[in-house]
Design an enzyme around this catalytic site. Sequence first.
Site, mmCIF file in Angstrom:
data_model
loop_
_atom_site.group_PDB
_atom_site.id
_atom_site.type_symbol
_atom_site.label_atom_id
_atom_site.label_comp_id
_atom_site.label_asym_id
_atom_site.label_seq_id
_atom_site.Cartn_x
_atom_site.Cartn_y
_atom_site.Cartn_z
ATOM 1 N N SER A 143 11.260 8.738 -0.081
ATOM 2 C CA SER A 143 10.029 8.648 0.186
ATOM 3 C C SER A 143 9.918 9.938 1.355
ATOM 4 O O SER A 143 10.862 10.215 1.834
ATOM 5 C CB SER A 143 9.835 7.274 1.219
ATOM 6 O OG SER A 143 8.594 7.601 1.894
ATOM 7 N N TYR A 156 12.882 0.765 7.376
ATOM 8 C CA TYR A 156 12.410 1.628 5.892
ATOM 9 C C TYR A 156 12.782 3.147 5.938
ATOM 10 O O TYR A 156 13.375 3.772 5.189
ATOM 11 C CB TYR A 156 10.898 1.556 5.933
ATOM 12 C CG TYR A 156 10.281 2.167 4.655
ATOM 13 C CD1 TYR A 156 10.578 1.471 3.401
ATOM 14 C CD2 TYR A 156 9.508 3.276 4.378
ATOM 15 C CE1 TYR A 156 10.025 1.911 2.101
ATOM 16 C CE2 TYR A 156 9.035 3.748 3.436
ATOM 17 C CZ TYR A 156 9.094 3.152 2.364
ATOM 18 O OH TYR A 156 8.845 3.561 1.029
HETATM 19 P P1 NAI Z 1 5.240 -2.268 -4.973
HETATM 20 O O1 NAI Z 1 5.229 -3.123 -3.942
HETATM 21 O O2 NAI Z 1 3.936 -1.997 -5.790
HETATM 22 O O3 NAI Z 1 6.208 -2.251 -6.384
HETATM 23 C C1 NAI Z 1 7.636 -2.467 -5.881
HETATM 24 C C2 NAI Z 1 8.187 -3.286 -7.099
HETATM 25 O O4 NAI Z 1 9.488 -3.318 -6.884
HETATM 26 C C3 NAI Z 1 7.617 -4.724 -6.907
HETATM 27 O O5 NAI Z 1 7.380 -5.060 -8.307
HETATM 28 C C4 NAI Z 1 8.703 -5.503 -6.463
HETATM 29 O O6 NAI Z 1 8.890 -6.942 -6.940
HETATM 30 C C5 NAI Z 1 9.984 -4.740 -6.758
HETATM 31 N N1 NAI Z 1 10.900 -5.001 -5.958
HETATM 32 C C6 NAI Z 1 11.227 -4.838 -4.535
HETATM 33 N N2 NAI Z 1 12.227 -5.200 -4.048
HETATM 34 C C7 NAI Z 1 12.964 -6.085 -5.171
HETATM 35 C C8 NAI Z 1 14.197 -6.809 -5.407
HETATM 36 N N3 NAI Z 1 15.005 -6.768 -4.492
HETATM 37 N N4 NAI Z 1 14.554 -7.200 -6.638
HETATM 38 C C9 NAI Z 1 13.581 -7.057 -7.738
HETATM 39 N N5 NAI Z 1 12.613 -6.356 -7.438
HETATM 40 C C10 NAI Z 1 12.375 -5.713 -6.398
HETATM 41 O O7 NAI Z 1 5.567 -0.794 -4.322
HETATM 42 P P2 NAI Z 1 5.177 0.719 -4.686
HETATM 43 O O8 NAI Z 1 4.302 1.407 -3.929
HETATM 44 O O9 NAI Z 1 5.035 0.790 -6.317
HETATM 45 O O10 NAI Z 1 6.772 1.359 -4.625
HETATM 46 C C11 NAI Z 1 7.759 1.864 -5.407
HETATM 47 C C12 NAI Z 1 8.678 2.540 -4.624
HETATM 48 O O11 NAI Z 1 8.106 3.715 -4.151
HETATM 49 C C13 NAI Z 1 9.551 1.830 -3.646
HETATM 50 O O12 NAI Z 1 10.797 2.151 -3.340
HETATM 51 C C14 NAI Z 1 8.684 2.629 -2.302
HETATM 52 O O13 NAI Z 1 9.334 2.423 -1.187
HETATM 53 C C15 NAI Z 1 8.390 3.727 -2.829
HETATM 54 N N6 NAI Z 1 7.363 4.534 -2.145
HETATM 55 C C16 NAI Z 1 6.141 4.070 -2.265
HETATM 56 C C17 NAI Z 1 4.988 4.909 -1.512
HETATM 57 C C18 NAI Z 1 3.704 4.439 -1.590
HETATM 58 O O14 NAI Z 1 3.004 5.159 -0.860
HETATM 59 N N7 NAI Z 1 3.410 3.554 -2.388
HETATM 60 C C19 NAI Z 1 5.476 6.208 -0.688
HETATM 61 C C20 NAI Z 1 6.804 6.211 -0.965
HETATM 62 C C21 NAI Z 1 7.763 5.769 -1.434
#
Ligand code: NAI
Length: 254
Positions: A143, A156
């Site tokens: 990130s 985070y």
């Molecule tokens: P999201 O919440 O839409 O998707 C994340 C997915 O990971 C979810 O389906 C969730 O169930 C799964 N997940 C989380 N912890 C889990 C666990 N312990 N076991 C199994 N599944 C798990 O989030 P998004 O935005 O798609 O994020 C994806 C990645 O991108 C993350 O690592 C987040 O930190 C990173 N990120 C996102 C940003 C944003 O603005 N959306 C910015 C920078 C980084």
Amino acid sequence: MTRLLSGRTAIVTGAGSGIGAAISELLASEGANLILVDRQPGGLASTAQQVAAKGVECRTIDADVSLPDAADRATSEARQWFKGLDILVNNAGIALTGTVVETLPSDWDLVFGSNVRSAYLFARAAIPHMRESGGGAIVTVASEAGLVGFTRYAAYSASKAALINLTRSMALDHASHGIRVNCVCPGSIDTPLLRAFYDAQDDPAAARLQDEIDHPLGIGRVEDIAEAVLYLVSDRSSYVTGHALVVDGGYTAR
Ligand code: NAI
């Protein structure tokens, strides 16, 4: 036309939503067979349907990525169904807000479990299989919050900084095995995670507007991150390892 990842097998964690779903669809479009891991069965099924429509094979694993069982199951599936593993995308992650004083030890552990322990466990399970396949590519979704300080995001931002240096250390350790290790550092990307963050603010609309102002190119799309991941897992980046590719709409250019 030859697809960039034809015949390769990839594990994508957090594949049931947002960025992970977009990465899965793009890797499938480029011919990769996929093992999708998430703890949301509904999201997993939906991504699996999109992936299958691209004409590749796909398996799903409903599991918590912070526990060793998930990584072991994913790599076993790779071996059993696809005869090997070429690509690992550590994307699963959670974001909890708070200063260190506001963050409970249990919440700190939850963030580090989903974000950092998972990446360590999946890499630990995947690397021996990649060595057997003659090499591979690991990409972790870090990130912009791992590059600069973030107000009230202590756990985070610390977890994302940890992922960036884990990337560099793994790149050094495994270059001689033909395994490249990189990460991407997204800015604000329109996903359920980001929307939940806005909703938790006193004025969600104002929070979103401020975020748009803070990112010179505005809020990003999941496809922006998926394209960066595709570059890093494909042979187009064959001389790139230990790199943190910033895809943040200019946030950290200030
Ligand atoms: P999201 O919440 O839409 O998707 C994340 C997915 O990971 C979810 O389906 C969730 O169930 C799964 N997940 C989380 N912890 C889990 C666990 N312990 N076991 C199994 N599944 C798990 O989030 P998004 O935005 O798609 O994020 C994806 C990645 O991108 C993350 O690592 C987040 O930190 C990173 N990120 C996102 C940003 C944003 O603005 N959306 C910015 C920078 C980084």
